[in-house]
Write an enzyme that holds these catalytic residues in place. Structure first.
Site, mmCIF file in Angstrom:
data_model
loop_
_atom_site.group_PDB
_atom_site.id
_atom_site.type_symbol
_atom_site.label_atom_id
_atom_site.label_comp_id
_atom_site.label_asym_id
_atom_site.label_seq_id
_atom_site.Cartn_x
_atom_site.Cartn_y
_atom_site.Cartn_z
ATOM 1 N N HIS A 1 -82.989 33.472 -81.899
ATOM 2 C CA HIS A 1 -81.580 33.120 -81.934
ATOM 3 C C HIS A 1 -81.136 33.084 -83.401
ATOM 4 C CE1 HIS A 1 -82.330 32.036 -77.842
ATOM 5 N NE2 HIS A 1 -81.207 31.371 -77.676
ATOM 6 N N GLU B 1 -75.334 32.523 -84.281
ATOM 7 C CA GLU B 1 -74.459 31.893 -83.282
ATOM 8 C C GLU B 1 -73.606 30.874 -84.034
ATOM 9 O OE1 GLU B 1 -74.758 29.224 -79.168
ATOM 10 O OE2 GLU B 1 -76.491 29.359 -80.505
ATOM 11 N N HIS C 1 -82.132 31.166 -70.638
ATOM 12 C CA HIS C 1 -83.088 30.058 -70.714
ATOM 13 C C HIS C 1 -83.276 29.509 -69.303
ATOM 14 C CE1 HIS C 1 -82.713 29.852 -75.144
ATOM 15 N NE2 HIS C 1 -81.482 30.267 -74.893
ATOM 16 N N HIS D 1 -81.217 37.405 -72.318
ATOM 17 C CA HIS D 1 -80.976 36.134 -73.009
ATOM 18 C C HIS D 1 -80.591 35.090 -71.967
ATOM 19 C CE1 HIS D 1 -79.004 34.009 -76.720
ATOM 20 N NE2 HIS D 1 -79.473 33.133 -75.839
ATOM 21 N N ASP E 1 -77.154 33.171 -71.079
ATOM 22 C CA ASP E 1 -77.647 32.085 -71.923
ATOM 23 C C ASP E 1 -78.123 30.895 -71.084
ATOM 24 O OD1 ASP E 1 -78.332 30.689 -74.198
ATOM 25 O OD2 ASP E 1 -76.309 30.543 -75.005
ATOM 26 N N ASP E 2 -77.206 30.000 -70.727
ATOM 27 C CA ASP E 2 -77.514 28.814 -69.920
ATOM 28 C C ASP E 2 -76.475 28.721 -68.811
ATOM 29 O OD1 ASP E 2 -79.693 27.353 -71.650
ATOM 30 O OD2 ASP E 2 -78.116 27.927 -73.052
#
EC number: 3.5.4.2
Length: 316
Positions: free
Chosen positions: A194, A197, A16, A14, A275-276
């Site tokens: 996703h 969340e 990006h 996961h 994630d980011d």
């Protein structure tokens, strides 16, 4: 424990790529491409990394992505992330990319894909990092836009291992994208999405039942639905959890409140991801270290989390 965690083989499922755009590279690409930024310097940009929710982060994320213009830009972005993987013991990664973020501002699909593919190939050859690319649709845009993106992607079908669904979750349930996911499935592309969340447990059910996903990205709000928890334990559908992201976006107020280790002990198939990472203050290793510091994660738990990640990959 940090050295032990670094050496522990793990997958990242996961991540990006656009979210791995570190401020230093963002400014370098802006200068390369003649893009004027709203921040005077790197420190000012870092100070902007304060978010009350997912949407506030996404506004900054999409603004930052505007510096990505050329094949070399996408190569440099992907290569920088892969080098970080190599430093942190990530042996396999399955990153997302958001073509609509770029094609909607005039960057050709092939430019985006070629740069990413070249870096992933070099990562396999030079760093020994296995990888598979996931094509993600933006859920704040209509399904018709996702369908056009799939049309554009299908000539490059062999470049992808799956399709995904990301961006603003609240108000954009998975069922809105049932047709495009069915079409991708007919083309032999499995799905991830996703869900859970900021969205409710119902979104996780929809992703499982209507999109027929192989993995749930995030999924922490599954904890609110005992029937869903029992289903996830029974099916062992992987949940790609992102602790630092969850805290930075106020899904949990503090890391000490995070439920990932409770989920692990309950028998859910959870793994740890970033994630980011450029926007949330850490890559996979930093996420593991946060669980150690705030939740007392043991070596045995870390080993299980890493094993879950490696067992949940979509590509061999």
């Amino acid at each position: 424990m940090q050295d032990w965690l670094t050496a522990l083989p793990k997958a990242e499922l996961h991540i990006h790529l656009e979210g791995a755009l570190e401020p230093e590279l963002l400014f370098a690409l802006a200068q390369r491409n003649g893009v004027t930024l709203p921040w005077p310097d790197i420190d000012a940009l870092r100070q902007a990394y304060q978010y009350q929710n997912l949407q506030e982060f996404l506004d900054l994320y999409y603004q930052g992505a505007h510096v990505l213009r050329t094949e070399q830009d996408f190569y440099d972005l992907t290569w920088a992330y892969l080098r970080k993987c190599a430093e942190q013991g990530v042996t396999h990664t399955e990153p997302f990319f958001d073509p609509q973020t770029h094609t909607d501002r005039g960057v050709p699909f092939q430019v985006v894909l070629s740069g990413i593919q070249a870096a992933l190939a070099d990562g396999r050859r030079d760093l020994g990092i296995q990888s598979g690319l996931i094509l993600s649709f933006l859920r704040h845009l209509p399904e018709e836009a996702a369908m056009r993106t799939l049309d554009e992607a299908l000539p490059y079908r062999d470049a992808f291992i799956a399709v995904g669904l990301d961006s603003s979750e609240a108000g954009f349930p998975p069922r809105l994208f049932e047709r495009v996911f069915a079409r991708a499935r007919a083309e032999g592309l499995p799905a991830v999405a996703h869900a859970g969340e900021e969205g409710p447990p119902e979104y996780i059910w929809e992703a499982l039942e209507r999109l027929q996903v192989k993995r749930i990205d995030h999924g922490v709000r599954a904890w609110e639905d005992p029937r869903l928890i029992a289903h996830l334990v029974d099916t062992q559908i992987p949940l790609t959890v992102c602790p630092l992201s969850n805290v930075r976006l106020q899904v949990f107020e503090h890391m000490g409140q995070h439920n990932v280790l409770e989920m692990l002990e309950r028998g859910l198939n959870v793994c740890i991801n970033s994630d980011d990472p450029a926007y949330f203050g850490g890559y996979v290793l930093e996420n593991f270290m946060a669980l150690r510091e705030h939740l007392g994660m043991s070596q045995e738990q870390a080993r299980r989390l890493a094993a879950n990640s490696l067992a949940s990959v979509l590509t061999a």
